[in-house]
Design a protein around this motif. Structure first.
Motif, mmCIF file in Angstrom:
data_model
loop_
_atom_site.group_PDB
_atom_site.id
_atom_site.type_symbol
_atom_site.label_atom_id
_atom_site.label_comp_id
_atom_site.label_asym_id
_atom_site.label_seq_id
_atom_site.Cartn_x
_atom_site.Cartn_y
_atom_site.Cartn_z
ATOM 1 N N ILE A 6 0.863 -1.177 0.000
ATOM 2 C CA ILE A 6 0.000 0.000 0.000
ATOM 3 C C ILE A 6 0.898 1.226 0.000
ATOM 4 O O ILE A 6 1.890 1.276 0.734
ATOM 5 C CB ILE A 6 -0.918 0.011 1.237
ATOM 6 C CG1 ILE A 6 -1.839 -1.215 1.248
ATOM 7 C CG2 ILE A 6 -1.730 1.308 1.302
ATOM 8 C CD1 ILE A 6 -2.652 -1.387 2.517
ATOM 9 N N GLU A 117 -7.459 -3.195 3.785
ATOM 10 C CA GLU A 117 -6.496 -2.353 3.080
ATOM 11 C C GLU A 117 -6.932 -0.892 3.139
ATOM 12 O O GLU A 117 -6.100 0.000 3.329
ATOM 13 C CB GLU A 117 -6.362 -2.799 1.619
ATOM 14 C CG GLU A 117 -5.646 -4.120 1.459
ATOM 15 C CD GLU A 117 -5.595 -4.584 0.007
ATOM 16 O OE1 GLU A 117 -5.465 -3.724 -0.897
ATOM 17 O OE2 GLU A 117 -5.684 -5.800 -0.212
ATOM 18 N N ARG A 121 -4.663 2.047 4.625
ATOM 19 C CA ARG A 121 -4.309 3.181 3.769
ATOM 20 C C ARG A 121 -4.793 4.480 4.405
ATOM 21 O O ARG A 121 -4.066 5.476 4.466
ATOM 22 C CB ARG A 121 -4.902 3.023 2.372
ATOM 23 C CG ARG A 121 -4.570 4.192 1.444
ATOM 24 C CD ARG A 121 -5.131 4.020 0.032
ATOM 25 N NE ARG A 121 -4.432 2.970 -0.697
ATOM 26 C CZ ARG A 121 -4.900 1.748 -0.926
ATOM 27 N NH1 ARG A 121 -6.104 1.409 -0.507
ATOM 28 N NH2 ARG A 121 -4.209 0.852 -1.591
#
Length: 138
Positions: A6, A117, A121
């Protein structure tokens, strides 16, 4: 096992020397290393060399929760890049790039498996946004 990477980034209106200093000096890290105003970073230490250790305490201001973030540096090129490895073997890299009168700071990290994710992030981007605000405000 394919590790998901990421990336988050911010363009900071400051020269790379200042951005590097504010991003890596514990005196500054404690002023920006949190994702929201109800959190804090009361202490940080940084031995910025290959094999050196980074550590920072991140906690809710009300004391309800907190954690220690630690890593060991694998690569350090002053004012350009560094890579470190976290205790769970995940890696992260910070790249500092001159773009006009700004420094583009890109942080790329291996995702962990506990949180989505998007959440990871968002958290890392919020911390980077807080860093940008701090560095540009000084």
């Amino acid at each position: 096992m394919n590790t998901v990477k990421i990336s988050v980034q911010a363009n900071i209106t400051a020269d790379t020397k200042k951005v590097w200093e504010y991003y890596t000096n514990p005196e500054h890290i404690t002023k920006w290393n949190f994702a929201s105003d109800d959190w804090q970073c009361p202490k940080a230490a940084n031995d910025l060399r290959v094999g050196g250790k980074y550590s920072a305490r991140m906690e809710a201001k009300d004391g309800s929760w907190g954690f220690d973030f630690e890593a060991i540096y694998n690569e350090v090129t002053p004012q350009k890049t560094f890579t470190y490895t976290m205790p769970d073997s995940r890696k992260a890299t910070a790249d500092f790039e001159v773009v006009g009168n700004q420094t583009k700071l890109t942080v790329t990290f291996d995702a962990e498996n506990e949180n989505s994710e998007e959440m990871q992030r968002g958290g890392w981007q919020a911390i980077l946004n807080n860093f940008k605000k701090y560095a540009e405000g000084k």
